[in-house]
Design a protein around this motif. Sequence first.
Motif, PDB file in Angstrom:
ATOM      1  N   LYS A  34     -13.602 -14.077 -10.097  1.00  0.00           N
ATOM      2  CA  LYS A  34     -14.215 -15.080  -9.217  1.00  0.00           C
ATOM      3  C   LYS A  34     -13.481 -15.215  -7.892  1.00  0.00           C
ATOM      4  N   GLU A  35     -12.146 -15.197  -7.936  1.00  0.00           N
ATOM      5  CA  GLU A  35     -11.337 -15.413  -6.735  1.00  0.00           C
ATOM      6  C   GLU A  35     -11.236 -14.175  -5.845  1.00  0.00           C
ATOM      7  N   ARG A  36     -11.243 -13.000  -6.459  1.00  0.00           N
ATOM      8  CA  ARG A  36     -11.072 -11.745  -5.714  1.00  0.00           C
ATOM      9  C   ARG A  36     -12.110 -10.726  -6.150  1.00  0.00           C
ATOM     10  N   PRO A  37     -13.409 -11.053  -6.002  1.00  0.00           N
ATOM     11  CA  PRO A  37     -14.441 -10.103  -6.443  1.00  0.00           C
ATOM     12  C   PRO A  37     -14.335  -8.782  -5.684  1.00  0.00           C
ATOM     13  N   GLY A  38     -14.503  -7.711  -6.410  1.00  0.00           N
ATOM     14  CA  GLY A  38     -14.450  -6.391  -5.789  1.00  0.00           C
ATOM     15  C   GLY A  38     -13.056  -5.793  -5.698  1.00  0.00           C
ATOM     16  N   ASP A  39     -12.027  -6.559  -5.989  1.00  0.00           N
ATOM     17  CA  ASP A  39     -10.658  -6.049  -5.946  1.00  0.00           C
ATOM     18  C   ASP A  39     -10.279  -5.579  -7.347  1.00  0.00           C
ATOM     19  N   GLU A  40     -10.128  -4.264  -7.516  1.00  0.00           N
ATOM     20  CA  GLU A  40      -9.841  -3.687  -8.829  1.00  0.00           C
ATOM     21  C   GLU A  40      -8.544  -4.226  -9.436  1.00  0.00           C
ATOM     22  N   ALA A  41      -7.580  -4.601  -8.613  1.00  0.00           N
ATOM     23  CA  ALA A  41      -6.304  -5.114  -9.123  1.00  0.00           C
ATOM     24  C   ALA A  41      -6.483  -6.426  -9.880  1.00  0.00           C
ATOM     25  N   TYR A  42      -7.543  -7.174  -9.570  1.00  0.00           N
ATOM     26  CA  TYR A  42      -7.779  -8.471 -10.195  1.00  0.00           C
ATOM     27  C   TYR A  42      -8.927  -8.454 -11.202  1.00  0.00           C
ATOM     28  N   LYS A  43      -9.593  -7.312 -11.359  1.00  0.00           N
ATOM     29  CA  LYS A  43     -10.747  -7.210 -12.256  1.00  0.00           C
ATOM     30  C   LYS A  43     -10.338  -7.488 -13.703  1.00  0.00           C
ATOM     31  N   ASP A  44     -11.142  -8.308 -14.386  1.00  0.00           N
ATOM     32  CA  ASP A  44     -10.913  -8.660 -15.792  1.00  0.00           C
ATOM     33  C   ASP A  44      -9.530  -9.260 -16.028  1.00  0.00           C
ATOM     34  N   SER A  45      -9.002  -9.980 -15.038  1.00  0.00           N
ATOM     35  CA  SER A  45      -7.656 -10.551 -15.147  1.00  0.00           C
ATOM     36  C   SER A  45      -7.623 -11.982 -14.625  1.00  0.00           C
ATOM     37  N   TYR A  46      -6.614 -12.693 -15.065  1.00  0.00           N
ATOM     38  CA  TYR A  46      -6.291 -14.003 -14.515  1.00  0.00           C
ATOM     39  C   TYR A  46      -4.963 -13.883 -13.794  1.00  0.00           C
ATOM     40  N   PHE A  47      -4.739 -14.756 -12.821  1.00  0.00           N
ATOM     41  CA  PHE A  47      -3.452 -14.785 -12.138  1.00  0.00           C
ATOM     42  C   PHE A  47      -3.069 -16.228 -11.856  1.00  0.00           C
ATOM     43  N   ILE A  48      -1.792 -16.446 -11.652  1.00  0.00           N
ATOM     44  CA  ILE A  48      -1.279 -17.782 -11.341  1.00  0.00           C
ATOM     45  C   ILE A  48      -0.788 -17.782  -9.905  1.00  0.00           C
ATOM     46  N   ASN A  49      -1.210 -18.772  -9.161  1.00  0.00           N
ATOM     47  CA  ASN A  49      -0.754 -18.958  -7.797  1.00  0.00           C
ATOM     48  C   ASN A  49       0.499 -19.838  -7.837  1.00  0.00           C
ATOM     49  N   ALA A  50       1.665 -19.240  -7.631  1.00  0.00           N
ATOM     50  CA  ALA A  50       2.940 -19.963  -7.663  1.00  0.00           C
ATOM     51  C   ALA A  50       3.579 -19.931  -6.282  1.00  0.00           C
ATOM     52  N   ASN A  51       4.198 -21.043  -5.896  1.00  0.00           N
ATOM     53  CA  ASN A  51       4.816 -21.156  -4.577  1.00  0.00           C
ATOM     54  C   ASN A  51       6.212 -21.734  -4.675  1.00  0.00           C
ATOM     55  N   SER A  52       6.988 -21.519  -3.607  1.00  0.00           N
ATOM     56  CA  SER A  52       8.323 -22.086  -3.507  1.00  0.00           C
ATOM     57  C   SER A  52       8.677 -22.254  -2.038  1.00  0.00           C
ATOM     58  N   THR A  53       9.383 -23.315  -1.730  1.00  0.00           N
ATOM     59  CA  THR A  53       9.841 -23.514  -0.349  1.00  0.00           C
ATOM     60  C   THR A  53      11.121 -22.736  -0.078  1.00  0.00           C
ATOM     61  N   THR A  54      11.773 -22.252  -1.135  1.00  0.00           N
ATOM     62  CA  THR A  54      12.980 -21.437  -0.989  1.00  0.00           C
ATOM     63  C   THR A  54      12.765 -20.100  -1.683  1.00  0.00           C
ATOM     64  N   ALA A  55      13.490 -19.092  -1.244  1.00  0.00           N
ATOM     65  CA  ALA A  55      13.371 -17.760  -1.842  1.00  0.00           C
ATOM     66  C   ALA A  55      13.858 -17.796  -3.291  1.00  0.00           C
ATOM     67  N   PRO A  56      13.097 -17.191  -4.199  1.00  0.00           N
ATOM     68  CA  PRO A  56      13.522 -17.179  -5.595  1.00  0.00           C
ATOM     69  C   PRO A  56      14.710 -16.233  -5.804  1.00  0.00           C
ATOM     70  N   GLY A  57      15.490 -16.484  -6.841  1.00  0.00           N
ATOM     71  CA  GLY A  57      16.495 -15.517  -7.248  1.00  0.00           C
ATOM     72  C   GLY A  57      15.780 -14.356  -7.910  1.00  0.00           C
ATOM     73  N   ILE A  58      16.304 -13.147  -7.728  1.00  0.00           N
ATOM     74  CA  ILE A  58      15.669 -11.962  -8.311  1.00  0.00           C
ATOM     75  C   ILE A  58      16.731 -11.141  -9.027  1.00  0.00           C
ATOM     76  N   VAL A  59      16.438 -10.798 -10.293  1.00  0.00           N
ATOM     77  CA  VAL A  59      17.343  -9.959 -11.079  1.00  0.00           C
ATOM     78  C   VAL A  59      16.555  -8.793 -11.670  1.00  0.00           C
ATOM     79  N   ASP A  60      17.293  -7.770 -12.114  1.00  0.00           N
ATOM     80  CA  ASP A  60      16.649  -6.629 -12.769  1.00  0.00           C
ATOM     81  C   ASP A  60      16.592  -6.868 -14.278  1.00  0.00           C
TER      82      ASP A  60
END
Length: 131
Positions: A34-60
């Motif tokens: 519904k949100e991204r019709p025609g975009d194969e990356a989003y087809k048959d999928s759900y996604f979460i819109n997450a935000n932050s005012t500061t850069a997240p920590g990233i680890v491997d």
Amino acid sequence: MQAAYEEGESKLKGTAKVCPALDVIKIPLRDGDKERPGDEAYKDSYFINANSTTAPGIVDADRQQIIDRSEVYSGVYGSASINLYAFNSNGNRGIACGLNNLQKIRDSEPLGGKSRAEDDFATEEDDDFLS
């Protein structure tokens, strides 16, 4: 989302007599079809819109800090630490998703079809634009 809704009922209610139902307020869980019709990356999928005012920590995968932000891109497999909370701002009410930290698990094909700068341009030997 249910827990965030229940915890934030008084905030969601605001000055109204009743709290709006969970299914009528804004939520961060989105239907890709519904949100991204025609975009194969989003087809048959759900996604979460997450935000932050500061850069997240990233680890491997071994929980070692990733300094080079280009190692994390749309399409990489990973985990996210998030928190869901209720909001009520200027009549907009809903459940929001805060992004805390990210863990890169493994590489994959980038989503969105963006090309690399190295592939977009010819070298001087490959292309003589004056001839």
